[in-house]
Enzyme design. Structure first.
Site, PDB file in Angstrom:
ATOM      1  N   LYS A 120     -13.645   0.508  -3.951  1.00 39.74           N
ATOM      2  CA  LYS A 120     -14.752   0.934  -3.069  1.00 39.74           C
ATOM      3  C   LYS A 120     -15.828   1.643  -3.888  1.00 39.74           C
ATOM      4  O   LYS A 120     -17.024   1.408  -3.718  1.00 39.74           O
ATOM      5  CB  LYS A 120     -14.232   1.897  -1.992  1.00 39.74           C
ATOM      6  CG  LYS A 120     -13.293   1.266  -0.991  1.00 39.74           C
ATOM      7  CD  LYS A 120     -12.964   2.270   0.098  1.00 39.74           C
ATOM      8  CE  LYS A 120     -11.858   1.778   0.994  1.00 39.74           C
ATOM      9  NZ  LYS A 120     -11.311   2.817   1.853  1.00 39.74           N
ATOM     10  N   GLU A 163       0.825  -1.215   0.000  1.00 40.10           N
ATOM     11  CA  GLU A 163       0.000   0.000   0.000  1.00 40.10           C
ATOM     12  C   GLU A 163       0.854   1.258   0.000  1.00 40.10           C
ATOM     13  O   GLU A 163       0.418   2.308  -0.438  1.00 40.10           O
ATOM     14  CB  GLU A 163      -0.935   0.021   1.223  1.00 40.10           C
ATOM     15  CG  GLU A 163      -2.235  -0.722   0.989  1.00 40.10           C
ATOM     16  CD  GLU A 163      -3.341  -0.374   1.971  1.00 40.10           C
ATOM     17  OE1 GLU A 163      -3.040   0.164   3.066  1.00 40.10           O
ATOM     18  OE2 GLU A 163      -4.508  -0.661   1.664  1.00 40.10           O
ATOM     19  N   HIS A 166       8.208 -26.726   0.329  1.00 43.03           N
ATOM     20  CA  HIS A 166       7.506 -27.821  -0.338  1.00 43.03           C
ATOM     21  C   HIS A 166       6.410 -27.312  -1.260  1.00 43.03           C
ATOM     22  O   HIS A 166       5.612 -28.088  -1.778  1.00 43.03           O
ATOM     23  CB  HIS A 166       6.942 -28.786   0.715  1.00 43.03           C
ATOM     24  CG  HIS A 166       8.048 -29.463   1.480  1.00 43.03           C
ATOM     25  ND1 HIS A 166       8.443 -30.750   1.238  1.00 43.03           N
ATOM     26  CD2 HIS A 166       8.871 -28.986   2.447  1.00 43.03           C
ATOM     27  CE1 HIS A 166       9.461 -31.051   2.033  1.00 43.03           C
ATOM     28  NE2 HIS A 166       9.737 -29.998   2.777  1.00 43.03           N
TER      29      HIS A 166
END
Ligand code: PA5
Length: 482
Positions: free
Chosen positions: A471, A332, A353
């Site tokens: 948003k 951010e 793994h």
């Protein structure tokens, strides 16, 4: 089982990039050439504080107050104790601890990830599974409001409706409270969860307005929808997120300190660790400055080696949430203007793994920073003989008695050797042990590194204008006529 804690230490965390230099991809002269720019960037990051205090930011977003926040909180606590912010946090923590057995933290992004990092690193790894006695009378901690996941919210409601001692729900073990964390006070995910859990709480306390007010602790900016709700509910304890401290930099405000203190984390030691790191950042020469060295190597790896992916490889399960908090912090803050490295947290050996193949042989676009821990908190486990057999079916008898930490050390050294054998740049942040003091240092180091790198590359690390896009489009769908 108890929640044994290790001895207090004052050990500094350290950063070691010798193995990166050994690849030859980055040279000492490259580091030397960066010294002046790093000093200037450090000065700029510290000047941001003066500019912010003088209200001299103009149009620019500026949230640098986290830099000296730990020392200010500690000084205030030392001199004005009963009136200090930290004292109020500890008081509220005690009040809730005595009244409830579970606290639900509602928040998203910077409003919950730091708390999660503190909880998972500093507490017993199975804190919520322990009995109240084993938790030292500290409540359990649950998180919601960080997504809009129907079944996960329903799942937590199921848990809140359980009455562990089989009674009618009046006993302490059935009581719960909620912390609602949102700096803006208007984030949909958190606000929707607030409605849901407020309604559940109201039901749980039979609609008793005083009890509801006492069980809801909002942590929010000075004004906004959540601040208004707090007023309407009459919550006796409401905490602010100070001006000048952005969400992802707020872990050392009430946002992180209140829940941390609730679950028994020593918040004074946390702040002492963070303050110690700020001192080192300000005072140490560039060549011995862990923040600046970390930034220098990560930045040079990006510029010279094309390492746009930064892997934080935690060698402890307990540091995974610290890594996820850092993923958010770096993304951010510096993921702007089509620039910024991509952070990626892994837990080793687990992820060897799943990702080890790619790290060893894949595209050369990564720098790995190990997060290594010196001493375990608990007694070392040794490999036992094979139970139920007198044979050696698993062929491990020669390792009987080898401890978990020495197996992990072999894995760490072996992995580093494997990466070195193919010139993969690998650095290490070393924590002498995991405790409040080292975690305070680590979180502050990573926040300082993020802002100073922003100043180095000309990206404003504060603000997150890009997040507004989703948003806007989400709300357009929810309110097509609005
Ligand atoms: O770092 C940030 O500012 C963000 O990640 C915010 O913390 C997040 O978007 C939540 O915002 P708010 O605390 O306003 O609900």
């Amino acid at each position: 089982m108890n929640t044994a804690r290790s001895k207090l230490s004052d050990d500094p965390i350290s950063y070691d990039a010798a193995a990166v230099l050994a690849t030859g991809g980055i040279k000492q002269t490259d580091l030397d050439n960066l010294v002046t720019s790093l000093s200037t960037a450090r000065e700029e990051s510290l000047n941001d504080l003066d500019r912010w205090r003088a209200n001299d930011a103009g149009e620019e977003s500026l949230d640098p107050a986290f830099i000296d926040l730990p020392e200010r909180l500690l000084a205030d606590y030392g001199t004005r104790r009963p009136e200090s912010e930290l004292f109020s946090i500890l008081q509220t923590s005690r009040r809730l601890r005595e009244a409830v057995d579970r606290v639900v933290v509602l928040g998203i992004g910077g409003s919950y990830m730091g708390t999660r990092a503190l909880f998972e690193s500093c507490c017993h790894p199975f804190h919520n599974e322990l009995s109240r006695g084993e938790r030292g009378g500290r409540p359990r901690l649950s998180f919601e409001g960080f997504n809009i996941d129907n079944d996960s919210a329903q799942g937590l409601l199921d848990v809140l409706r359980l009455h562990p001692s089989g009674g009618d729900g009046d006993d302490l073990l059935a009581q719960w409270a909620m912390l609602v964390v949102s700096k803006s006070g208007g984030t949909l995910e958190t606000a929707a969860a607030t409605r849901l859990f407020l309604s559940e709480l109201s039901e749980a306390v039979g609609g008793d307005a005083k009890q509801i007010a006492e069980r809801v602790v909002p942590i929010t900016g000075a004004s906004g929808k959540l601040a208004s709700l707090a007023k309407t509910l009459g919550c006796p304890d409401v905490f602010g997120i100070p001006d000048g401290v952005g969400g992802r930099f707020s872990v050392f405000t009430a946002v992180g300190l209140l829940p941390a203190s609730l679950v028994g984390i020593d918040v004074v030691r946390l702040l002492e660790g963070a303050a110690a790191m700020t001192r080192r950042y300000r005072e140490s020469p560039v060549s011995e400055n862990p923040v600046l060295q970390y930034v220098a190597i990560s930045h040079l790896a990006e510029e010279k080696l094309g390492a746009t992916i930064r892997i934080l490889s935690s060698w402890s399960n307990q540091l995974e949430a610290v890594g996820l908090w850092y993923d958010q912090l770096l993304s951010e803050s510096l993921g702007k203007d089509e620039k910024g490295a991509t952070p990626l947290t892994t837990v080793t050996t687990r992820d060897l793994h799943s990702r080890g193949q790619q790290h060893q042989d894949g595209r050369r676009d990564k720098i790995i920073t190990n997060l290594c821990v010196g001493e375990s908190r608990r007694d070392c486990i040794g490999l036992p003989p094979l139970s139920g057999s007198t044979g050696n079916e698993d062929q491990l008898d020669d390792l009987i008695g080898t401890t978990w930490p020495s197996m992990l050390a072999a894995a760490t050294d072996g992995t580093n050797e494997a990466y070195a054998s193919v010139n993969r740049p690998t650095a290490t942040i070393h924590l002498p042990q995991i405790d409040e003091f080292t975690i305070g240092q680590l979180l502050q180091m990573l926040m300082l590194a993020t802002v100073v790198e922003g100043r180095l590359v000309g990206t404003n690390p504060y603000g997150q204008p890009g997040v507004e896009a989703y948003k806007k489009f989400m709300m357009k769908r929810l309110r097509p006529d609005g």
